[in-house]
Design a protein around this motif. Structure first.
Motif, short mmCIF file in Angstrom:
data_model
loop_
_atom_site.label_atom_id
_atom_site.label_comp_id
_atom_site.label_asym_id
_atom_site.label_seq_id
_atom_site.Cartn_x
_atom_site.Cartn_y
_atom_site.Cartn_z
N ASP A 14 10.21 58.31 -38.87
CA ASP A 14 9.02 57.85 -38.17
C ASP A 14 8.75 56.40 -38.59
O ASP A 14 8.79 56.08 -39.78
N LEU A 15 8.45 55.56 -37.63
CA LEU A 15 7.99 54.21 -37.91
C LEU A 15 6.49 54.19 -37.64
O LEU A 15 6.06 54.38 -36.51
N ASN A 16 5.70 53.97 -38.70
CA ASN A 16 4.25 54.15 -38.58
C ASN A 16 3.46 52.85 -38.43
O ASN A 16 2.40 52.85 -37.82
N TYR A 17 3.99 51.75 -38.99
CA TYR A 17 3.14 50.57 -39.11
C TYR A 17 4.01 49.36 -39.44
O TYR A 17 5.01 49.48 -40.14
N TYR B 1 10.44 31.37 -30.10
CA TYR B 1 11.35 30.60 -30.94
C TYR B 1 11.25 31.05 -32.39
O TYR B 1 12.26 31.19 -33.08
N CYS B 2 10.03 31.23 -32.88
CA CYS B 2 9.82 31.69 -34.25
C CYS B 2 9.30 33.11 -34.23
O CYS B 2 8.29 33.41 -33.57
N PHE B 3 9.98 33.98 -34.96
CA PHE B 3 9.59 35.38 -34.98
C PHE B 3 9.77 35.93 -36.39
O PHE B 3 10.85 35.82 -36.98
N GLY B 4 8.72 36.52 -36.94
CA GLY B 4 8.79 37.07 -38.29
C GLY B 4 8.03 38.37 -38.40
O GLY B 4 7.02 38.59 -37.72
N MET B 5 8.52 39.26 -39.28
CA MET B 5 7.85 40.54 -39.52
C MET B 5 7.97 40.91 -41.00
O MET B 5 8.82 40.40 -41.72
N ASP B 6 7.11 41.85 -41.41
CA ASP B 6 7.09 42.28 -42.80
C ASP B 6 6.54 43.71 -42.85
O ASP B 6 5.90 44.18 -41.90
N ASN B 7 6.81 44.40 -43.95
CA ASN B 7 6.20 45.69 -44.26
C ASN B 7 6.37 46.73 -43.16
O ASN B 7 5.44 47.06 -42.41
N PHE B 8 7.57 47.27 -43.06
CA PHE B 8 7.85 48.37 -42.13
C PHE B 8 7.63 49.69 -42.87
O PHE B 8 8.37 50.01 -43.81
N ILE C 97 8.12 53.35 -43.20
CA ILE C 97 9.05 54.37 -42.70
C ILE C 97 8.68 55.72 -43.30
O ILE C 97 8.66 55.87 -44.53
N ASP C 98 8.37 56.70 -42.45
CA ASP C 98 8.00 58.04 -42.90
C ASP C 98 6.82 58.03 -43.86
O ASP C 98 6.69 58.91 -44.70
N GLU C 99 5.99 57.05 -43.75
CA GLU C 99 4.84 56.94 -44.64
C GLU C 99 3.68 56.30 -43.89
O GLU C 99 3.79 55.15 -43.46
N PRO C 100 2.58 57.04 -43.71
CA PRO C 100 1.45 56.47 -42.99
C PRO C 100 0.96 55.20 -43.65
O PRO C 100 0.95 55.09 -44.88
N ALA C 101 0.56 54.24 -42.86
CA ALA C 101 0.00 53.00 -43.39
C ALA C 101 -1.39 53.24 -43.94
O ALA C 101 -2.04 54.22 -43.61
N PRO C 102 -1.89 52.35 -44.81
CA PRO C 102 -3.27 52.45 -45.24
C PRO C 102 -4.20 52.43 -44.04
O PRO C 102 -4.01 51.64 -43.12
N PRO C 103 -5.19 53.33 -43.98
CA PRO C 103 -6.09 53.35 -42.82
C PRO C 103 -6.92 52.08 -42.73
O PRO C 103 -7.09 51.37 -43.72
N ALA C 104 -7.45 51.80 -41.54
CA ALA C 104 -8.26 50.60 -41.34
C ALA C 104 -9.47 50.62 -42.28
O ALA C 104 -9.86 49.62 -42.85
N GLY D 187 8.07 58.62 -48.09
CA GLY D 187 8.31 57.45 -47.25
C GLY D 187 8.64 56.22 -48.07
O GLY D 187 8.59 56.23 -49.30
N VAL D 188 8.99 55.16 -47.37
CA VAL D 188 9.28 53.89 -48.00
C VAL D 188 8.65 52.77 -47.19
O VAL D 188 8.33 52.94 -46.01
N VAL D 189 8.44 51.65 -47.83
CA VAL D 189 7.96 50.45 -47.15
C VAL D 189 9.05 49.39 -47.30
O VAL D 189 9.37 48.96 -48.41
N ILE D 190 9.63 48.98 -46.19
CA ILE D 190 10.64 47.93 -46.21
C ILE D 190 9.92 46.59 -46.23
O ILE D 190 9.32 46.17 -45.24
#
Length: 228
Positions: free
Chosen positions: A111-114, A188-195, A197-204, A23-26
């Motif tokens: 897959d988009l995981n997080y 009006y303001c919208f921002g995102m980070d760290n997509f 892709i094909d890689e599970p996110a760190p668990p809670a 996977g990768v993290v965008i």
């Protein structure tokens, strides 16, 4: 003895597979942004390309701004608020932007995981009021209302304190998709980070998965020794 070596090989093979990630993290740093004048730049965690990004590529993913040029970079360090040294994607929907589309450059499924949401607020540079109507929609037609989020990271802007980053884990409706689209009716303001892709996110709560696999392997070897 032979069975013991076989067990060790199996254990090491499982551990090797567990440590391999495809996977990768965008994260909007180190990719290529094509700008409004058709020139290109390599993004960094300290640069800022505000309202001039046509589309962006990173690790095989393409991010396309539709309707208007978008922003990529260390957006939240402006106005003396920082530096945070963290590149994000940012959009002002009232500028004419209609959507932001993510897809693999080769058209394959993923897959988009997080994801992280860094801003989702009606009033620019302010706190969210809960009426925000922003969505993420998959190529399969599944649409999710995104949570409201104050402007930026933990900040003090016009005497207000932000809520940091809204972290969003996504379910299997976001598996096996060819694209996803972000839209907003009023933020009006919208921002995102760290997509992710094909890689599970760190668990809670971090789980030492490799240690768990090691324990399973060692237990299997011990059981074989007792029965040998």
């Amino acid at each position: 003895m032979k069975s013991t070596w076989i067990g060790m090989v199996i254990c090491l093979t499982v551990l090797g597979a567990a440590g391999t990630s495809f996977g990768v993290v965008i994260d909007f740093a180190g990719g290529t942004a094509t700008l409004s004048d058709a020139s290109t730049v390599t993004t960094t965690n300290t640069g800022l390309w505000q309202d001039i990004v046509d589309y962006y590529t990173e690790d095989g993913m393409t991010v396309d701004f539709i309707g208007a040029f978008g922003t990529i970079g260390d957006y939240y360090s402006i106005n003396g608020l920082g530096p945070y040294n963290n590149s994000v994607i940012h959009a002002h929907w009232q500028s004419g932007m209609t959507s932001i589309v993510f897809a693999k450059a080769d058209g394959s499924t993923f897959d988009l995981n997080y994801v992280d949401i860094t801003s989702n607020c009606v009033t620019g540079g302010s706190q969210a009021d809960g009426t925000e109507r922003s969505f993420i929609t998959t190529s399969g037609g599944y649409s999710m209302l995104l949570p409201s989020s104050d402007w930026g990271f933990d900040f003090d802007y016009y005497g207000e304190v932000g809520d940091g980053v809204a972290r969003l884990w996504l379910d299997d409706n976001f598996d096996g998709i060819t694209s996803f689209t972000i839209t907003s009716e009023n933020a009006y303001c919208f921002g995102m980070d760290n997509f992710y892709i094909d890689e599970p996110a760190p668990p809670a709560v971090p789980v030492p998965g490799s240690l768990l696999l090691t324990g399973i392997g060692l237990a299997a070897l011990a059981r074989k020794r007792r029965t040998a």
